[in-house]
Design an enzyme around this catalytic site. Structure first.
Site, PDB file in Angstrom:
ATOM      1  N   ARG A  64       0.702  -1.286   0.098  1.00 49.50           N
ATOM      2  CA  ARG A  64      -0.029  -0.027   0.029  1.00 49.50           C
ATOM      3  C   ARG A  64       0.793   1.377  -0.003  1.00 49.50           C
ATOM      4  O   ARG A  64       0.223   2.474   0.199  1.00 49.50           O
ATOM      5  CB  ARG A  64      -1.040  -0.115   1.234  1.00 49.50           C
ATOM      6  N   ASN A  94      -0.227  -1.652  -7.937  1.00 55.80           N
ATOM      7  CA  ASN A  94      -1.417  -0.835  -7.784  1.00 55.80           C
ATOM      8  C   ASN A  94      -1.487   0.121  -6.655  1.00 55.80           C
ATOM      9  O   ASN A  94      -2.378  -0.175  -5.842  1.00 55.80           O
ATOM     10  CB  ASN A  94      -2.469  -1.887  -7.995  1.00 55.80           C
ATOM     11  N   HIS A 175      -3.638 -10.903 -13.522  1.00 55.20           N
ATOM     12  CA  HIS A 175      -4.798 -11.223 -12.879  1.00 55.20           C
ATOM     13  C   HIS A 175      -5.731 -11.427 -14.055  1.00 55.20           C
ATOM     14  O   HIS A 175      -6.200 -10.647 -14.783  1.00 55.20           O
ATOM     15  CB  HIS A 175      -5.164  -9.683 -12.206  1.00 55.20           C
ATOM     16  N   ASP A 298      -1.405 -12.683  -2.089  1.00 58.34           N
ATOM     17  CA  ASP A 298      -2.306 -11.534  -2.262  1.00 58.34           C
ATOM     18  C   ASP A 298      -3.009 -11.007  -1.115  1.00 58.34           C
ATOM     19  O   ASP A 298      -3.902 -10.390  -1.177  1.00 58.34           O
ATOM     20  CB  ASP A 298      -3.416 -12.307  -3.336  1.00 58.34           C
TER      21      ASP A 298
END
Ligand code: DOR
Ligand code: ZN
Length: 430
Positions: A64, A94, A175, A298
């Site tokens: 994050r 991401n 993904h 994940d």
């Protein structure tokens, strides 16, 4: 630090378990020794009755940073890793902003440097037009979202995919859920907002269609492809046709199913979603029969406040790092997996697939990334013991037998007896 001897334990490798001492010095494994020959050491750590494994390598985490440190930051995420027996994580791109250029990667590298309890590698993401950046970067691999997921990094259009698959010089981690299939199902179920609708919208069919499509393109264009988080029997059937393509499974797809929405609600919302009991059975079988190459968490933390929102406003993802080791070691006690299988799936194979030099084995010359496990320790998973910043686990209340009691990163003892005891010893794998 001098020479440290881990004395009298049992060592796990993909060939099995054997009795040996392990001597480490300057961050490396000097060698292993029969119990009857004790080498000299500056410090001796008693490991009698304990299992000693290479530190787990988790090839798929979301820590994050930059941009979402209210969910997790590098210190909390890497603490959760070492508490879970993980000594190396590979972190997804991401972020906010997403990591899609060499400059983004460099900025993330600077942000993270010196703050990690575990070793790490950094992914770069594909955004449809950054192939040069990908190929010039030294990212550990490239992540390609075949549809939107948390972070909206989905890339539509076959031309872009072909460009990536035809020209990437890096391993592509995909993904694989089909965007059109998800869109069609969203319309069908637009009046349903119960948490379990997630498994119907992102149906098994959506995953199977995408895996098939991306495997075929990869084979045609000679791409090195790794399929992230397979969750269905159908995907395994497709993957069996493509021997060179590797894949991973995540703990939540092995442990939880649609029945668990009742207790967990949107806390269980994750992409791809949890499936049926039959799929769980197929995934365990896939691990036993070598159809699945690695286990990767994940780890995707979101705050409790975010997860308490209504279905449409809840972000997808579950935290997994704290609990990876206990889940695996418990499965050894339950005879689901053997020690050798755990080492293969979580240490040796990830190191091989992602080219992590010096990692994944307890052998002379390898990095001293090691987890010492008490296979007899039985404990419940409880909120208060978690290191992840999000502060919850989908496994709360579950009793597991087999816990990490010491984790060494680069020869330094960073986790012991439930506490972080060492420094931020983690280094980037380059
Ligand atoms: O459930 C998920 N959460 N799936 C993803 O693809 C991304 C992840 C996240 O970053 O939260
Ligand atoms: Zn992910």
């Amino acid at each position: 630090m001098g020479r440290i001897l881990l004395k009298g334990g049992q060592i796990g490798s993909s060939a099995g378990v054997y009795d040996a001492h392990v001597l480490i010095e300057d961050g490396k494994i000097i060698d292993t020794y029969n119990w009857d020959e004790e080498p000299e050491a500056d410090e001796v750590i008693d490991c009698e009755g304990k299992l000693i494994l290479p530190g787990l390598i988790d090839a798929h985490v979301h820590l994050r940073e930059p941009g979402q440190s209210h969910k997790e930051d590098w210190e909390t995420g890497s603490s959760a890793a070492v508490a879970g027996g993980v000594t190396t994580v590979l972190d997804m791109p991401n972020n906010d902003p997403p990591v899609v250029t060499m400059a983004d990667l460099e900025a993330k590298r600077e942000l993270v440097r010196g703050r990690s309890y575990c070793n790490y590698g950094l992914y770069i993401g594909f955004n449809g037009e950054n192939l040069d950046e990908i190929n010039s970067s030294d990212a550990v691999a490239v992540k390609f979202f075949g549809c939107d997921s948390t972070g909206d990094m989905g890339v539509r259009g076959e031309a872009a995919v072909k460009e990536l698959f035809g020209k990437s010089n890096k391993l592509i981690v995909v993904h694989a859920e089909d965007a059109d299939c998800i869109e069609k199902n969203s319309k069908t179920y637009s009046n349903d907002s119960s948490p379990s609708v997630h498994s119907k919208i992102r149906s098994p069919e959506c995953a199977v269609i995408a895996v098939k499509k991306f495997c075929e393109i990869a084979e045609r264009l000679g791409a090195r492809l790794h399929v992230a988080h397979v969750s269905t029997e159908g995907e395994l059937a497709v993957l069996n046709e493509f021997q060179k393509i590797t894949c991973e499974v995540s703990p939540h797809h092995l442990m939880l199913c649609e029945d668990d929405y009742e207790a967990l609600g949107n806390f269980l919302r994750v992409n791809p979603p949890v499936r049926s009991r039959n799929d769980i059975f197929a995934l365990w079988k896939g691990l036993k029969f070598g159809e699945i190459d690695i286990i990767a968490t994940d780890h995707a933390p979101h705050t409790i406040e975010e997860k308490e929102r209504d279905y449409l406003k809840t972000p997808s993802g579950v935290p997994e790092l704290d609990t990876l080791g206990p889940i695996l070691f418990n499965s050894i006690n339950d005879e689901g997996l053997t020690e050798a299988e755990v080492v293969k799936l979580c240490c040796e194979k990830p190191a091989e697939i992602f080219g992590l030099k010096g990692k994944g084995r307890i052998e002379a010359g390898f990095d001293a990334d090691i987890v010492v496990v008490d296979m007899d320790l039985e404990r419940k998973i409880e909120k208060v013991n978690l290191f992840t910043k999000c502060g919850w686990s989908p496994y709360e209340g579950m009793s597991l037998k087999g816990w990490p009691i010491m984790t060494f990163v680069g020869g330094e003892l960073v986790f012991k007896g439930g506490k972080i005891v060492g420094g931020k010893a983690g280094k980037e794998c380059l």
